[in-house]
Design a protein around this motif. Structure first.
Motif, PDB file in Angstrom:
ATOM      1  N   UNK A 126       0.876  -0.969   0.017  1.00  0.00           N
ATOM      2  CA  UNK A 126       0.415  -0.045   0.161  1.00  0.00           C
ATOM      3  C   UNK A 126       0.864   1.587  -0.450  1.00  0.00           C
ATOM      4  N   UNK A 127       0.112   2.673  -0.534  1.00  0.00           N
ATOM      5  CA  UNK A 127       0.803   3.673  -0.347  1.00  0.00           C
ATOM      6  C   UNK A 127      -0.296   4.884   0.074  1.00  0.00           C
ATOM      7  N   UNK A 128       0.171   5.303   1.162  1.00  0.00           N
ATOM      8  CA  UNK A 128      -1.206   6.607   1.404  1.00  0.00           C
ATOM      9  C   UNK A 128      -0.616   7.962   1.453  1.00  0.00           C
ATOM     10  N   UNK A 129      -1.231   8.688   0.536  1.00  0.00           N
ATOM     11  CA  UNK A 129      -0.778  10.175   0.596  1.00  0.00           C
ATOM     12  C   UNK A 129      -1.927  11.036   1.575  1.00  0.00           C
TER      13      UNK A 129
ATOM     14  N   UNK B 129      -6.840  12.676   0.586  1.00  0.00           N
ATOM     15  CA  UNK B 129      -5.874  11.158   1.326  1.00  0.00           C
ATOM     16  C   UNK B 129      -6.543  10.236  -0.954  1.00  0.00           C
ATOM     17  N   UNK B 130      -5.206  10.162  -0.874  1.00  0.00           N
ATOM     18  CA  UNK B 130      -5.115   9.129  -1.544  1.00  0.00           C
ATOM     19  C   UNK B 130      -4.848   7.549  -1.426  1.00  0.00           C
TER      20      UNK B 130
ATOM     21  N   UNK C 269      -7.597   2.691  -4.052  1.00  0.00           N
ATOM     22  CA  UNK C 269      -9.245   2.113  -3.075  1.00  0.00           C
ATOM     23  C   UNK C 269      -9.627   3.528  -3.107  1.00  0.00           C
ATOM     24  N   UNK C 270     -10.861   4.583  -3.584  1.00  0.00           N
ATOM     25  CA  UNK C 270     -11.796   5.080  -2.777  1.00  0.00           C
ATOM     26  C   UNK C 270     -12.903   4.239  -1.398  1.00  0.00           C
ATOM     27  N   UNK C 271     -12.796   3.918  -0.884  1.00  0.00           N
ATOM     28  CA  UNK C 271     -13.079   3.784   0.178  1.00  0.00           C
ATOM     29  C   UNK C 271     -12.190   2.966   1.041  1.00  0.00           C
ATOM     30  N   UNK C 272     -11.128   3.594   2.755  1.00  0.00           N
ATOM     31  CA  UNK C 272     -10.744   2.861   3.108  1.00  0.00           C
ATOM     32  C   UNK C 272     -11.512   3.040   4.186  1.00  0.00           C
TER      33      UNK C 272
END
Length: 130
Positions: free
Chosen positions: A25-28, A49-50, A123-126
């Motif tokens: 995963x990569x969170x921004x 966020x992305x 992912x559009x929803x986490x």
């Protein structure tokens, strides 16, 4: 000690498409700091966020074809945690929903072992559910 009774799986509705061999995963979560004439760092503005990820799946049966079809059609899927109970897998909690494939790169054919395919996704929803 690692708990080998769980794994990540790609799901389309109630149907499991494939287990995931590797998940990166990569969170921004970008923030812009607000400054003023009197003081630095007076606050910040949080931007959307992305969440993107790459996943590696076994390139067996029709798995890669199914995921490629999802990508071409823009169909959303989910990543879920599966927990093994007895000889079957049951689903404990959903973590990443409304996922979409953004690119794919199948591996070369291997002589030994299972070929793998890599998919880049967003992912559009986490959700964090217990």
């Amino acid at each position: 000690m690692a708990d080998w009774n769980t794994r990540l799986e790609v799901k389309l509705g109630d149907r499991t498409i494939t287990p995931i061999s590797n998940f990166t995963p990569t969170f921004n979560v970008p923030h812009t700091v607000i400054h003023s004439l009197e003081q630095d760092g007076t606050g910040y503005v949080r931007q959307p966020f992305t969440f993107t990820f790459t996943m590696t799946v076994p390139a067996i049966a029709q798995t890669v074809a199914d995921l490629t079809e999802l990508a071409v059609n823009g169909t959303e899927f989910a990543i879920s945690v599966a927990e093994k109970r007895g000889t079957d897998w049951s689903f404990k909690s959903l973590k990443f929903a409304r996922c979409m494939v953004t690119s794919a790169s199948p591996s070369t054919v291997v002589i030994d072992g299972v070929p793998q395919a890599n998919f880049s996704c967003t992912a559009l929803t986490v959700s964090v559910e217990d």
